[in-house]
Design a protein around this motif. Structure first.
Motif, PDB file in Angstrom:
ATOM      1  N   ILE A  26       1.047  -1.175  -0.406  1.00  0.00           N
ATOM      2  CA  ILE A  26       0.053   0.442   0.153  1.00  0.00           C
ATOM      3  C   ILE A  26       0.834   1.329   0.418  1.00  0.00           C
ATOM      4  N   LEU A  27       1.608   1.345   0.792  1.00  0.00           N
ATOM      5  CA  LEU A  27       2.890   2.181   0.924  1.00  0.00           C
ATOM      6  C   LEU A  27       3.234   2.715  -0.306  1.00  0.00           C
ATOM      7  N   SER A  28       3.962   1.607  -0.634  1.00  0.00           N
ATOM      8  CA  SER A  28       4.229   1.358  -2.387  1.00  0.00           C
ATOM      9  C   SER A  28       3.498   1.785  -3.368  1.00  0.00           C
ATOM     10  N   HIS A  29       2.035   2.423  -3.399  1.00  0.00           N
ATOM     11  CA  HIS A  29       1.033   2.554  -4.633  1.00  0.00           C
ATOM     12  C   HIS A  29       0.466   1.515  -5.368  1.00  0.00           C
ATOM     13  N   CYS A  30       0.811   0.066  -4.288  1.00  0.00           N
ATOM     14  CA  CYS A  30       0.267  -1.093  -5.354  1.00  0.00           C
ATOM     15  C   CYS A  30      -0.951  -0.964  -5.813  1.00  0.00           C
ATOM     16  N   ASN A  31      -1.238  -1.441  -7.125  1.00  0.00           N
ATOM     17  CA  ASN A  31      -2.660  -2.107  -7.147  1.00  0.00           C
ATOM     18  C   ASN A  31      -2.828  -3.319  -6.280  1.00  0.00           C
ATOM     19  N   GLU A  32      -4.953  -2.698  -6.060  1.00  0.00           N
ATOM     20  CA  GLU A  32      -4.872  -4.241  -4.949  1.00  0.00           C
ATOM     21  C   GLU A  32      -4.329  -5.716  -5.669  1.00  0.00           C
ATOM     22  N   LYS A  33      -4.142  -5.699  -6.753  1.00  0.00           N
ATOM     23  CA  LYS A  33      -4.020  -7.073  -7.234  1.00  0.00           C
ATOM     24  C   LYS A  33      -2.640  -7.526  -6.340  1.00  0.00           C
ATOM     25  N   VAL A  34      -1.745  -6.240  -6.192  1.00  0.00           N
ATOM     26  CA  VAL A  34      -0.102  -6.830  -6.235  1.00  0.00           C
ATOM     27  C   VAL A  34      -0.185  -6.558  -4.436  1.00  0.00           C
ATOM     28  N   GLN A  35      -1.690  -6.002  -4.012  1.00  0.00           N
ATOM     29  CA  GLN A  35      -1.672  -5.911  -2.163  1.00  0.00           C
ATOM     30  C   GLN A  35      -1.814  -7.753  -1.605  1.00  0.00           C
ATOM     31  N   GLU A  36      -2.774  -7.751  -2.762  1.00  0.00           N
ATOM     32  CA  GLU A  36      -3.583  -9.755  -2.644  1.00  0.00           C
ATOM     33  C   GLU A  36      -2.275 -10.746  -2.420  1.00  0.00           C
ATOM     34  N   ASP A  37      -1.744 -10.096  -3.950  1.00  0.00           N
ATOM     35  CA  ASP A  37      -0.975 -11.509  -4.088  1.00  0.00           C
ATOM     36  C   ASP A  37       0.607 -11.500  -2.798  1.00  0.00           C
ATOM     37  N   PHE A  38       0.745 -10.481  -1.954  1.00  0.00           N
ATOM     38  CA  PHE A  38       1.384 -10.348  -0.907  1.00  0.00           C
ATOM     39  C   PHE A  38       1.322 -10.327   0.425  1.00  0.00           C
ATOM     40  N   TYR A  39      -0.238 -10.088  -0.098  1.00  0.00           N
ATOM     41  CA  TYR A  39      -0.997 -10.654   1.583  1.00  0.00           C
ATOM     42  C   TYR A  39      -0.921 -12.115   1.643  1.00  0.00           C
ATOM     43  N   LEU A  40      -1.232 -13.180   0.330  1.00  0.00           N
ATOM     44  CA  LEU A  40      -1.007 -14.240   0.374  1.00  0.00           C
ATOM     45  C   LEU A  40       0.074 -14.918   0.489  1.00  0.00           C
ATOM     46  N   PHE A  41       0.607 -14.362  -0.262  1.00  0.00           N
ATOM     47  CA  PHE A  41       2.195 -15.067   0.277  1.00  0.00           C
ATOM     48  C   PHE A  41       2.255 -14.764   1.596  1.00  0.00           C
ATOM     49  N   GLY A  42       2.007 -13.648   2.456  1.00  0.00           N
ATOM     50  CA  GLY A  42       2.512 -13.524   3.922  1.00  0.00           C
ATOM     51  C   GLY A  42       2.185 -14.534   4.920  1.00  0.00           C
ATOM     52  N   LYS A  43       1.168 -14.554   4.351  1.00  0.00           N
ATOM     53  CA  LYS A  43      -0.125 -15.702   4.976  1.00  0.00           C
ATOM     54  C   LYS A  43      -0.151 -16.551   4.696  1.00  0.00           C
ATOM     55  N   HIS A  44       0.505 -17.701   4.119  1.00  0.00           N
ATOM     56  CA  HIS A  44       1.373 -18.880   3.741  1.00  0.00           C
ATOM     57  C   HIS A  44       2.700 -18.918   4.925  1.00  0.00           C
ATOM     58  N   LEU A  45       3.393 -17.892   4.142  1.00  0.00           N
ATOM     59  CA  LEU A  45       4.624 -18.044   4.922  1.00  0.00           C
ATOM     60  C   LEU A  45       4.624 -18.375   6.136  1.00  0.00           C
ATOM     61  N   GLY A  46       3.563 -17.415   6.956  1.00  0.00           N
ATOM     62  CA  GLY A  46       3.338 -17.895   8.489  1.00  0.00           C
ATOM     63  C   GLY A  46       2.542 -18.594   8.797  1.00  0.00           C
ATOM     64  N   LEU A  47       1.562 -19.477   8.027  1.00  0.00           N
ATOM     65  CA  LEU A  47       0.478 -20.313   8.592  1.00  0.00           C
ATOM     66  C   LEU A  47       2.766 -21.580   8.966  1.00  0.00           C
ATOM     67  N   ALA A  48       2.836 -21.692   7.437  1.00  0.00           N
ATOM     68  CA  ALA A  48       4.153 -22.356   8.049  1.00  0.00           C
ATOM     69  C   ALA A  48       5.631 -22.212   9.288  1.00  0.00           C
ATOM     70  N   PHE A  49       5.488 -21.234   9.405  1.00  0.00           N
ATOM     71  CA  PHE A  49       6.158 -20.763  10.243  1.00  0.00           C
ATOM     72  C   PHE A  49       6.066 -20.923  11.662  1.00  0.00           C
ATOM     73  N   GLN A  50       4.402 -20.908  12.061  1.00  0.00           N
ATOM     74  CA  GLN A  50       3.508 -21.669  13.253  1.00  0.00           C
ATOM     75  C   GLN A  50       4.105 -23.071  12.841  1.00  0.00           C
ATOM     76  N   ILE A  51       3.890 -23.518  11.978  1.00  0.00           N
ATOM     77  CA  ILE A  51       3.511 -24.787  12.073  1.00  0.00           C
ATOM     78  C   ILE A  51       5.353 -25.392  11.673  1.00  0.00           C
TER      79      ILE A  51
END
Length: 324
Positions: free
Chosen positions: A189-214
């Motif tokens: 968002i601070l990089s002024h990316c569009n919503e598709k890019v925002q969603e991509d990196f949200y999902l990247f962080g989500k799956h990385l975070g789940l793996a981290f917890q497991i």
């Protein structure tokens, strides 16, 4: 492949050094006990994976790979929020050590620890507001709500052998993955990316975070107290049934007897660890973590391979390889 943490973030090492200095400036408190408790928490170190991810995503998504001052501040805010959650977690779980040193409530008391966590949340919120970006404020504020949701879910499911993998993943998202997902999104968002890019990196962080917890949950069973920096088997002691144990129950139903007894003594915890490590539980839990890592990597490799993504991929591989 063994990856050492000091080699994880070569492209943002300078920013991380500055971050460590700035963190101490962010926690200035008028009362000396409150300041001492907050500083004690920050001085325990950690790998700074969460702020590093903010900086790495900033590197990829900003023009000319120039991380903005707001993104650097967001990285600092992310680490303060993470530490605030840790001090509350330690009180709830009655954990005496973290990262090999005494926890805040062990040194002071529960009241000081809770107030320290509240103070750090408040400080992070103040700095967050000063970014003057309402979308970022909304995105990161959701994380603090998710922390509370995760703790409630965990607290109401102790010693519950009927908990499903779906419930476990949901709780893991609230407790761990939400912060990583939302901070990655806020960076875009601070990089002024569009919503598709925002969603991509949200999902990247989500799956990385789940793996981290497991992987963390696997380490709680397979690692020594010395390497963990906190007592091994803490999850078992507190009745938090995690992926390795849940998969073990499918093969070793005798584990139910120990759960019913709520691991009432040290021998029960040791026996549960032995049963789990001699079952398919650890392997299946790692397979689950690997699934999430592969999803995260696929998002980055398939859409951003024209960018300098090697450090972001290195972090992903590191998360998975912590148990090798």
């Amino acid at each position: 492949m063994t990856i050492h943490s000091n080699k994880l973030f070569p492209s943002v090492n300078k920013e991380l050094k500055q971050l460590n200095q700035n963190l101490h400036k962010m926690i200035i408190a008028e009362h000396p006990i409150l300041y001492a408790a907050a500083e004690k928490l920050l001085n325990t170190g950690g790998k700074r994976i969460r702020p590093a991810l903010v900086l790495l995503v900033g590197n990829i998504t900003t023009k000319k790979q120039k991380i903005s001052a707001e993104q650097k501040r967001l990285a600092e805010i992310t680490e303060v929020i993470h530490n605030a959650s840790l001090v509350h977690d330690d009180v709830i779980d009655d954990c005496e050590t973290r990262r090999g040193v005494e926890t805040v409530h062990s040194i002071f008391n529960n009241k000081v620890a809770i107030l320290t966590g509240d103070f750090l949340f408040a400080q992070s919120s103040w700095y967050l507001a000063n970014l003057n970006n309402l979308d970022v404020v909304k995105t990161i504020s959701k994380v603090i709500i998710d922390f509370a949701e995760g703790e409630i879910q965990q607290g109401t499911k102790t010693f519950d052998n009927k908990i499903s993998i779906e419930n476990y993943i949901e709780k893991s998202f609230y407790k761990t993955a939400s912060l990583i997902a939302c901070s990655c999104k806020a960076t875009t968002i601070l990089s002024h990316c569009n919503e598709k890019v925002q969603e991509d990196f949200y999902l990247f962080g989500k799956h990385l975070g789940l793996a981290f917890q497991i992987i963390d949950d696997i380490l709680d069973i397979t690692s020594s107290t010395e390497s963990l920096g906190k007592p091994a088997g803490s999850d078992l002691k507190n009745g938090n049934l995690t992926a390795p144990l849940m998969f073990t129950l499918e093969e070793k139903p005798e584990l139910n007897k120990l759960i019913y007894k709520e691991f009432e003594n040290k021998q029960d915890i040791n026996k549960a660890i032995r049963i789990t490590t001699n079952s398919i539980g650890i392997r299946k839990a790692k397979d689950l973590a690997e699934e999430h890592i592969q999803i995260a990597i696929h998002i980055i490799k398939s859409k951003y391979k024209h960018k300098d993504i090697k450090d972001l991929l290195l972090v992903s591989y590191y998360v998975l390889n912590r148990i090798n």
